[in-house]
Design a protein around this motif. Structure first.
Motif, PDB file in Angstrom:
ATOM      1  N   ASP A  44      43.694 -18.120   2.463  1.00  0.00           N
ATOM      2  CA  ASP A  44      44.868 -17.250   2.573  1.00  0.00           C
ATOM      3  C   ASP A  44      44.743 -15.982   1.751  1.00  0.00           C
ATOM      4  O   ASP A  44      45.673 -15.190   1.654  1.00  0.00           O
ATOM      5  N   SER A  45      43.572 -15.746   1.135  1.00  0.00           N
ATOM      6  CA  SER A  45      43.379 -14.588   0.267  1.00  0.00           C
ATOM      7  C   SER A  45      43.068 -13.331   1.074  1.00  0.00           C
ATOM      8  O   SER A  45      42.515 -13.399   2.180  1.00  0.00           O
ATOM      9  N   ASP A  46      43.410 -12.170   0.502  1.00  0.00           N
ATOM     10  CA  ASP A  46      43.077 -10.886   1.115  1.00  0.00           C
ATOM     11  C   ASP A  46      41.732 -10.345   0.640  1.00  0.00           C
ATOM     12  O   ASP A  46      41.262  -9.327   1.151  1.00  0.00           O
ATOM     13  N   ASP A  48      37.608 -10.101  -0.014  1.00  0.00           N
ATOM     14  CA  ASP A  48      36.420 -10.391   0.794  1.00  0.00           C
ATOM     15  C   ASP A  48      35.806 -11.736   0.396  1.00  0.00           C
ATOM     16  O   ASP A  48      35.300 -12.459   1.253  1.00  0.00           O
ATOM     17  N   THR A  50      36.658 -15.186  -2.065  1.00  0.00           N
ATOM     18  CA  THR A  50      37.627 -15.906  -2.890  1.00  0.00           C
ATOM     19  C   THR A  50      36.967 -17.166  -3.428  1.00  0.00           C
ATOM     20  O   THR A  50      36.358 -17.933  -2.682  1.00  0.00           O
ATOM     21  N   ASP A  69      34.797 -13.689   3.764  1.00  0.00           N
ATOM     22  CA  ASP A  69      35.025 -12.931   4.993  1.00  0.00           C
ATOM     23  C   ASP A  69      33.805 -12.040   5.157  1.00  0.00           C
ATOM     24  O   ASP A  69      33.625 -11.065   4.416  1.00  0.00           O
ATOM     25  N   THR A 128      33.955 -16.203   9.181  1.00  0.00           N
ATOM     26  CA  THR A 128      34.286 -16.616   7.814  1.00  0.00           C
ATOM     27  C   THR A 128      33.409 -17.789   7.429  1.00  0.00           C
ATOM     28  O   THR A 128      33.258 -18.745   8.206  1.00  0.00           O
ATOM     29  N   SER A 149      35.440  -6.939  -2.478  1.00  0.00           N
ATOM     30  CA  SER A 149      36.535  -7.356  -3.341  1.00  0.00           C
ATOM     31  C   SER A 149      36.443  -8.862  -3.594  1.00  0.00           C
ATOM     32  O   SER A 149      36.057  -9.630  -2.708  1.00  0.00           O
ATOM     33  N   GLU A 151      38.247 -12.421  -5.648  1.00  0.00           N
ATOM     34  CA  GLU A 151      39.358 -13.095  -6.313  1.00  0.00           C
ATOM     35  C   GLU A 151      38.870 -14.445  -6.823  1.00  0.00           C
ATOM     36  O   GLU A 151      38.234 -15.196  -6.088  1.00  0.00           O
ATOM     37  N   SER A 185      41.528 -10.715  -9.902  1.00  0.00           N
ATOM     38  CA  SER A 185      41.028 -10.010  -8.724  1.00  0.00           C
ATOM     39  C   SER A 185      40.358  -8.710  -9.129  1.00  0.00           C
ATOM     40  O   SER A 185      40.771  -8.048 -10.088  1.00  0.00           O
TER      41      SER A 185
END
Length: 256
Positions: A44-46, A48, A50, A69, A128, A149, A151, A185
């Motif tokens: 559910d992360s935004d 790239d 996590t 992603d 993914t 990016s 997280e 993040s």
């Protein structure tokens, strides 16, 4: 005799070489690649990439779950640096999702584990990818395998901000707490840069401070008792008329 020695040496070398090749040719078993794992909370992360850290117990180390992603990445080469060399990253519970959501197990992907890296090739560069691995006790360190990016989510009720017990690298991160879980993040981390965290249970700090206070208290009591005994001994010596050294005040008094 020399010829026999040469033949024996060559035979041993070939045997060792064959054993080494066998060790690397086995790769990761299908059972490990398809091991059960839940990635629903990490997808559910935004970001790239996590990474969710799950804490272990007294007998077992923790683990991490990573979701990528891919954004145009067709192949990931995963390795871990040691003091002596680059080693392949040991992973399990590999999953891949096509852009339409179709899920594929790790045993159906092209995954090779060589002497220095574990390579994963995916059928669609815009899908993914997820995999898991073992983490240290309250620690995590791994290179960023792609630029993008990131997280990182700590286990629930854990923190990393105390300078004595925690460490977060690289700098330039943002921190937020979601339902008791701390998340760090980064807008972008360059590939091959190390991500390193050392974390702790939030309750560890008051426990440590309490233990430190107890140690200081009992240490003070012990020192006070020692000097009272020394003082009492000096008084007894004076009562019996025993001479004391003139320079006895220059340092700590002796016992007899």
């Amino acid at each position: 005799m020399n010829r026999r020695l040469v033949f024996a040496t060559v035979a041993v070398a070939l045997l060792l070489l064959g054993a080494g090749c066998a060790a690397f040719s086995g790769g990761i078993s299908d059972e490990e690649l398809d091991r059960e794992q839940d990635y629903s909370d990490v997808r559910d992360s935004d970001a790239d990439v996590t990474i969710a850290l799950d804490d272990g117990d007294l007998l077992n180390s923790g683990e991490y779950r990573t979701v990528y992603d891919l954004n145009g990445t067709e192949e990931l080469s995963l390795s871990q640096s040691t003091i002596y060399s680059q080693e392949p990253l040991d992973i399990y519970s590999v999953r891949y999702w096509y852009p339409n959501g179709t899920e594929v197990n790790g045993s159906d992907l092209e995954i090779e584990q060589g002497g220095s890296a574990t390579t994963i090739s995916v059928p669609d560069e815009n899908g993914t990818l997820a995999f898991s691995g073992d983490a240290g006790r309250k620690t995590f360190r791994q290179p960023a395998y792609v630029t993008g990016s990131y997280e990182v989510r700590l286990p629930e009720n854990h923190r990393a901000s105390n300078f004595l017990f925690g460490e977060i690298s690289p700098n330039g991160y943002e921190r937020e707490v979601v339902d008791g879980q701390v998340r760090f993040s980064w807008d972008e981390i360059e590939a091959d840069r190390a991500i390193s965290l050392r974390y702790y249970l939030a309750r560890d700090i008051p426990l440590f401070l309490g233990l430190t206070g107890v140690v200081v208290l009992f240490g003070g009591i012990g020192i006070g008792y020692y000097y009272r005994q020394v003082k009492r001994l000096r008084e007894q010596r004076e009562e019996f008329g025993l001479d004391l050294d003139d320079d006895s005040d220059d340092g700590p008094p002796g016992l007899l």
